[in-house]
Enzyme design. Structure first.
Site, PDB file in Angstrom:
ATOM      1  N   GLN A   1       0.842  -1.200   0.000  1.00 31.39           N
ATOM      2  CA  GLN A   1       0.000   0.000   0.000  1.00 31.39           C
ATOM      3  C   GLN A   1       0.879   1.251   0.000  1.00 31.39           C
ATOM      4  OE1 GLN A   1      -3.551  -0.538   0.392  1.00 31.39           O
ATOM      5  NE2 GLN A   1      -3.710   1.567  -0.255  1.00 31.39           N
ATOM      6  N   PHE A   2       1.426   1.603  -1.157  1.00 28.98           N
ATOM      7  CA  PHE A   2       2.295   2.780  -1.240  1.00 28.98           C
ATOM      8  C   PHE A   2       1.560   4.064  -0.893  1.00 28.98           C
ATOM      9  CE2 PHE A   2       0.435   2.847  -5.447  1.00 28.98           C
ATOM     10  CZ  PHE A   2       0.341   4.196  -5.752  1.00 28.98           C
ATOM     11  N   THR A   3       0.237   4.053  -0.988  1.00 27.88           N
ATOM     12  CA  THR A   3      -0.536   5.255  -0.706  1.00 27.88           C
ATOM     13  C   THR A   3      -0.510   5.643   0.769  1.00 27.88           C
ATOM     14  OG1 THR A   3      -2.600   3.995  -0.510  1.00 27.88           O
ATOM     15  CG2 THR A   3      -2.065   4.908  -2.688  1.00 27.88           C
TER      16      THR A   3
END
Length: 147
Positions: free
Chosen positions: A78-80
Site C-alpha cells: 500500500q504505497f498510498t
C-alpha cells in the site's frame, strides 16, 4: 515503514477476478515502504505486529496475540500510506520505489512466516480488490519513524 493493521474475522484480496489470498481470523496488514527503510526495519515491524495483543481473552480484555488465537496474516502492499496530502491531488514521492519496496515487502512476509504464521498476500503493484470483515472494529496504525 507504515502499516495499518485491522483485526479481522476474515479477509481476501482479488486480482483480475481471482482470489490471490484469503485468511480467516487474523490481521489484514496494509504495508507501505519508505525510501529509508531496511531489512531490519521490516523485521522489527513484523515482530511488533506478530506480538500485538489485540484479541480478547476470556474476560473480554485485549490480551491475546496472533499466535494464541491461531490467526493468519493477509499482507497487501500500500504505497498510498505515504501520500502527501498537502494538496487536493496526493503525491507519492514519499514511498519507496519498487526496487527497494518489493524486497522489503517480501522480507516482512518472510519474517512472519519464519515465526510460524500463515501469510497470504496481494501482488505488489497490481490493481487489487480487498475485502474484510473488521472484528471490533479494531485498527492499529504503525509508523517505524515514530516511537
Amino acid at each position: 515503514m507504515r502499516a495499518v493493521v485491522t483485526r479481522v474475522k476474515h479477509a481476501s484480496v482479488t486480482i483480475d477476478g481471482k482470489i490471490n489470498g484469503q485468511i480467516g481470523e487474523g490481521y489484514l496488514v496494509l504495508l507501505g515502504v519508505a525510501p529509508n527503510d531496511t531489512h531490519d526495519t521490516a523485521v522489527k515491524l513484523a515482530d511488533k505486529i506478530c506480538n500485538l495483543r489485540i484479541f480478547e481473552d476470556e474476560n473480554d480484555k485485549m490480551n491475546l496475540n496472533l499466535e494464541q488465537v491461531g490467526g493468519s496474516l493477509l499482507v497487501v502492499s500500500q504505497f498510498t500510506l505515504f501520500a502527501d496530502t498537502s494538496s487536493r491531488r496526493p503525491g507519492f514521492s514519499g514511498a519507496a520505489k519498487p526496487d527497494l519496496a518489493i524486497p522489503l515487502y517480501e522480507d516482512f512476509m518472510a519474517h512472519c512466516r519464519e515465526r510460524g504464521f500463515t501469510v497470504e498476500h496481494g501482488e505488489f503493484g497490481a490493481k487489487m480488490e480487498v475485502e474484510s470483515l473488521n472484528h471490533g472494529p479494531v485498527t492499529i496504525l504503525f509508523d517505524t519513524d515514530r516511537p
